[in-house]
Design a protein around this motif. Sequence first.
Motif, PDB file in Angstrom:
ATOM      1  N   PHE A 102      70.263  29.321  51.072  1.00  0.00           N
ATOM      2  CA  PHE A 102      71.704  29.458  50.911  1.00  0.00           C
ATOM      3  C   PHE A 102      72.185  30.604  51.783  1.00  0.00           C
ATOM      4  CE2 PHE A 102      70.073  27.679  46.950  1.00  0.00           C
ATOM      5  CZ  PHE A 102      70.910  26.591  46.758  1.00  0.00           C
ATOM      6  N   ASP A 103      73.475  30.572  52.100  1.00  0.00           N
ATOM      7  CA  ASP A 103      74.056  31.605  52.945  1.00  0.00           C
ATOM      8  C   ASP A 103      74.700  32.729  52.131  1.00  0.00           C
ATOM      9  OD1 ASP A 103      73.677  30.462  55.729  1.00  0.00           O
ATOM     10  OD2 ASP A 103      74.673  28.790  54.716  1.00  0.00           O
ATOM     11  N   TYR A 104      75.187  32.397  50.947  1.00  0.00           N
ATOM     12  CA  TYR A 104      75.687  33.434  50.049  1.00  0.00           C
ATOM     13  C   TYR A 104      75.726  32.901  48.629  1.00  0.00           C
ATOM     14  CZ  TYR A 104      80.342  31.205  50.823  1.00  0.00           C
ATOM     15  OH  TYR A 104      81.395  30.323  50.931  1.00  0.00           O
ATOM     16  N   LEU A 105      75.812  33.850  47.696  1.00  0.00           N
ATOM     17  CA  LEU A 105      75.783  33.551  46.268  1.00  0.00           C
ATOM     18  C   LEU A 105      77.078  34.029  45.619  1.00  0.00           C
ATOM     19  CD1 LEU A 105      74.321  33.067  43.425  1.00  0.00           C
ATOM     20  CD2 LEU A 105      73.551  35.457  43.638  1.00  0.00           C
ATOM     21  N   ILE A 106      77.657  33.165  44.767  1.00  0.00           N
ATOM     22  CA  ILE A 106      78.764  33.568  43.903  1.00  0.00           C
ATOM     23  C   ILE A 106      78.259  33.477  42.467  1.00  0.00           C
ATOM     24  CG2 ILE A 106      81.155  33.177  43.220  1.00  0.00           C
ATOM     25  CD1 ILE A 106      81.613  31.690  45.827  1.00  0.00           C
ATOM     26  N   PHE A 107      78.365  34.556  41.722  1.00  0.00           N
ATOM     27  CA  PHE A 107      77.841  34.549  40.364  1.00  0.00           C
ATOM     28  C   PHE A 107      78.858  35.149  39.401  1.00  0.00           C
ATOM     29  CE2 PHE A 107      76.693  38.658  42.115  1.00  0.00           C
ATOM     30  CZ  PHE A 107      76.913  39.541  41.072  1.00  0.00           C
ATOM     31  N   ASP A 108      78.784  34.696  38.151  1.00  0.00           N
ATOM     32  CA  ASP A 108      79.681  35.192  37.129  1.00  0.00           C
ATOM     33  C   ASP A 108      79.370  36.643  36.795  1.00  0.00           C
ATOM     34  OD1 ASP A 108      80.382  35.584  34.034  1.00  0.00           O
ATOM     35  OD2 ASP A 108      81.675  34.023  34.852  1.00  0.00           O
ATOM     36  N   SER A 109      80.419  37.407  36.503  1.00  0.00           N
ATOM     37  CA  SER A 109      80.239  38.832  36.250  1.00  0.00           C
ATOM     38  C   SER A 109      79.373  39.105  35.021  1.00  0.00           C
ATOM     39  CB  SER A 109      81.598  39.519  36.070  1.00  0.00           C
ATOM     40  OG  SER A 109      82.298  38.968  34.964  1.00  0.00           O
ATOM     41  N   LEU A 110      79.266  38.143  34.091  1.00  0.00           N
ATOM     42  CA  LEU A 110      78.421  38.363  32.920  1.00  0.00           C
ATOM     43  C   LEU A 110      76.934  38.345  33.264  1.00  0.00           C
ATOM     44  CD1 LEU A 110      80.001  36.704  29.767  1.00  0.00           C
ATOM     45  CD2 LEU A 110      80.164  39.031  30.625  1.00  0.00           C
ATOM     46  N   PHE A 111      76.589  37.953  34.472  1.00  0.00           N
ATOM     47  CA  PHE A 111      75.205  38.128  34.914  1.00  0.00           C
ATOM     48  C   PHE A 111      74.952  39.591  35.272  1.00  0.00           C
ATOM     49  CE2 PHE A 111      75.117  33.576  35.206  1.00  0.00           C
ATOM     50  CZ  PHE A 111      73.789  33.233  35.060  1.00  0.00           C
ATOM     51  N   GLY A 112      76.017  40.333  35.626  1.00  0.00           N
ATOM     52  CA  GLY A 112      75.861  41.751  35.919  1.00  0.00           C
ATOM     53  C   GLY A 112      74.728  42.025  36.887  1.00  0.00           C
ATOM     54  N   TRP A 113      73.827  42.889  36.471  1.00  0.00           N
ATOM     55  CA  TRP A 113      72.650  43.237  37.265  1.00  0.00           C
ATOM     56  C   TRP A 113      71.859  41.991  37.648  1.00  0.00           C
ATOM     57  CZ3 TRP A 113      67.544  44.857  34.666  1.00  0.00           C
ATOM     58  CH2 TRP A 113      66.592  45.230  35.627  1.00  0.00           C
ATOM     59  N   GLY A 114      71.877  40.979  36.806  1.00  0.00           N
ATOM     60  CA  GLY A 114      71.163  39.733  37.111  1.00  0.00           C
ATOM     61  C   GLY A 114      71.664  39.076  38.376  1.00  0.00           C
ATOM     62  N   GLY A 115      72.959  39.186  38.655  1.00  0.00           N
ATOM     63  CA  GLY A 115      73.482  38.628  39.901  1.00  0.00           C
ATOM     64  C   GLY A 115      72.933  39.357  41.109  1.00  0.00           C
ATOM     65  N   ALA A 116      72.805  40.683  40.988  1.00  0.00           N
ATOM     66  CA  ALA A 116      72.222  41.460  42.081  1.00  0.00           C
ATOM     67  C   ALA A 116      70.760  41.078  42.290  1.00  0.00           C
ATOM     68  CB  ALA A 116      72.341  42.952  41.772  1.00  0.00           C
ATOM     69  N   ILE A 117      70.027  40.837  41.199  1.00  0.00           N
ATOM     70  CA  ILE A 117      68.626  40.412  41.316  1.00  0.00           C
ATOM     71  C   ILE A 117      68.536  39.069  42.029  1.00  0.00           C
ATOM     72  CG2 ILE A 117      66.576  39.712  40.023  1.00  0.00           C
ATOM     73  CD1 ILE A 117      67.381  41.700  37.842  1.00  0.00           C
ATOM     74  N   LEU A 118      69.401  38.126  41.645  1.00  0.00           N
ATOM     75  CA  LEU A 118      69.399  36.814  42.305  1.00  0.00           C
ATOM     76  C   LEU A 118      69.646  36.956  43.805  1.00  0.00           C
ATOM     77  CD1 LEU A 118      71.352  34.373  39.923  1.00  0.00           C
ATOM     78  CD2 LEU A 118      68.980  34.178  40.688  1.00  0.00           C
ATOM     79  N   GLY A 119      70.644  37.745  44.162  1.00  0.00           N
ATOM     80  CA  GLY A 119      70.940  37.933  45.573  1.00  0.00           C
ATOM     81  C   GLY A 119      69.783  38.546  46.319  1.00  0.00           C
ATOM     82  N   GLU A 120      69.109  39.529  45.698  1.00  0.00           N
ATOM     83  CA  GLU A 120      67.970  40.191  46.336  1.00  0.00           C
ATOM     84  C   GLU A 120      66.801  39.227  46.504  1.00  0.00           C
ATOM     85  OE1 GLU A 120      64.966  43.984  45.483  1.00  0.00           O
ATOM     86  OE2 GLU A 120      66.987  43.967  44.624  1.00  0.00           O
ATOM     87  N   LYS A 121      66.512  38.438  45.479  1.00  0.00           N
ATOM     88  CA  LYS A 121      65.385  37.508  45.551  1.00  0.00           C
ATOM     89  C   LYS A 121      65.648  36.373  46.549  1.00  0.00           C
ATOM     90  CE  LYS A 121      63.274  39.852  43.971  1.00  0.00           C
ATOM     91  NZ  LYS A 121      61.932  40.416  44.201  1.00  0.00           N
ATOM     92  N   LEU A 122      66.931  35.960  46.664  1.00  0.00           N
ATOM     93  CA  LEU A 122      67.277  34.894  47.602  1.00  0.00           C
ATOM     94  C   LEU A 122      67.553  35.438  49.001  1.00  0.00           C
ATOM     95  CD1 LEU A 122      69.649  32.815  45.279  1.00  0.00           C
ATOM     96  CD2 LEU A 122      67.316  32.206  45.972  1.00  0.00           C
ATOM     97  N   GLY A 123      67.707  36.739  49.107  1.00  0.00           N
ATOM     98  CA  GLY A 123      67.942  37.358  50.407  1.00  0.00           C
ATOM     99  C   GLY A 123      69.286  37.045  51.012  1.00  0.00           C
ATOM    100  N   ILE A 124      70.325  36.957  50.177  1.00  0.00           N
ATOM    101  CA  ILE A 124      71.657  36.591  50.673  1.00  0.00           C
ATOM    102  C   ILE A 124      72.717  37.521  50.075  1.00  0.00           C
ATOM    103  CG2 ILE A 124      71.174  34.152  51.129  1.00  0.00           C
ATOM    104  CD1 ILE A 124      72.216  33.484  48.352  1.00  0.00           C
ATOM    105  N   PRO A 125      73.878  37.641  50.748  1.00  0.00           N
ATOM    106  CA  PRO A 125      74.970  38.451  50.213  1.00  0.00           C
ATOM    107  C   PRO A 125      75.566  37.816  48.959  1.00  0.00           C
ATOM    108  CG  PRO A 125      75.684  37.316  52.198  1.00  0.00           C
ATOM    109  CD  PRO A 125      74.204  37.083  52.080  1.00  0.00           C
ATOM    110  N   THR A 126      76.270  38.626  48.180  1.00  0.00           N
ATOM    111  CA  THR A 126      76.739  38.159  46.886  1.00  0.00           C
ATOM    112  C   THR A 126      78.242  38.393  46.691  1.00  0.00           C
ATOM    113  OG1 THR A 126      76.145  40.294  45.905  1.00  0.00           O
ATOM    114  CG2 THR A 126      74.520  38.518  45.753  1.00  0.00           C
TER     115      THR A 126
END
Length: 403
Positions: A102-126
Amino acid sequence: MARVLFVTISAEGHVNPTLGLVKQLVDNGEEVVYMCLEEYRARLAQTGAQFRAYQLDEQVFRELGFNPTEFKHPLHFTDFMLRGIIELHLPEILRQTENDSFDYLIFDSLFGWGGAILGEKLGIPTVCSVTNFAFTEPLSRMVEVFDAGDLDVEALYERVATTAQSIAREYNVALPAIEDITSQYGHLKIVFTSREFQPDADKLDDSYLFIGPSITPRLDAPSFPLEQLRSQYDKVVYISMGSILTKDLEFYKLCFEAFQDIPAQFVLSYGKDTHLGSLGNSIPPNFMAMPYVPQLEVLQQADAFITHAGMNSTSEALYYDVPLVMIPLSSDQPIVAKRVEKLGAGLVLDRSQLTPAALKSALLQVLNEPSYKKHAKQIGDSLRNAGGYKEAASRIMSLFSKV
């Protein structure tokens, strides 16, 4: 064009605001993969996005004991995010996307830190999708919103810290401060309100893009006899306590008693999973009581809205200049209600001290004093002028999309 992963939680107030943005991204040529629970498949398919369901182990969720009406401390919310969202959902989301790019990730704010983890593991901006008010300070400082009672805060803190450490080890990521777990992570934050309605907006930098509520037609909305709303009365009052907290039959009894003599057409949406039972025989003739109504269409006809002050419902009412009588129950509802009252667009009532007389008095005040309608329109103007999902899609694509 870019390939987008969009991940949100399974709640009406978090999914519905994103529909317009997702459709606009798809219409602009982006390929969007949207992940949520199975129950939202049909709704998301209408946007043109590719839908993937992640599973919710309801037994595990029940065992965790999470109930938003029982949160007594900010750490309860942090605990909910860690154990009820991040721990439960991240493993499957990563498993389902491990062979994708994927080229970028959009995640719900209730993921909080979890959204940052997803972006880091996928290597894409969030990009963070903020469907409530944005936090202008750490949630831990908002203790006045909660009622801690005799809660063992030290034990709760220890559980939160232990869970966070476990997640950091599992994904080999840095452990943030406890107060930062609920932060709005992301290179860009899309906030579905206006800067004028957002409390303390001056504390938020340019990474926060305020676009107003995403008001789009809902193709799954039920039919409703809108032509009957003013057939007998000049005023229309809509009552709804949202999609989750709808089973309080005592509240409906209060409404019937309070409003039976008011010359207005009342529309009560009591929830598709609620059974009125014996109350059905006591519904006054000036009430239309249904399990589910087309909220946007009814609000466009309403003169007042009695609500739990959920962010989604409140925003939709104000978008159509409707003043409110608010009975906040949990979560961020007290914050939303307080903001509306401060800006003069409604009144707040305490559920624990609610009486038919108090309900009736508040409604008549909102209906009869023009200032409430005036201030609701001022907020509504700011919401309608905020730019909407088209501006959000344009901004996101300018930052992250491939040419």
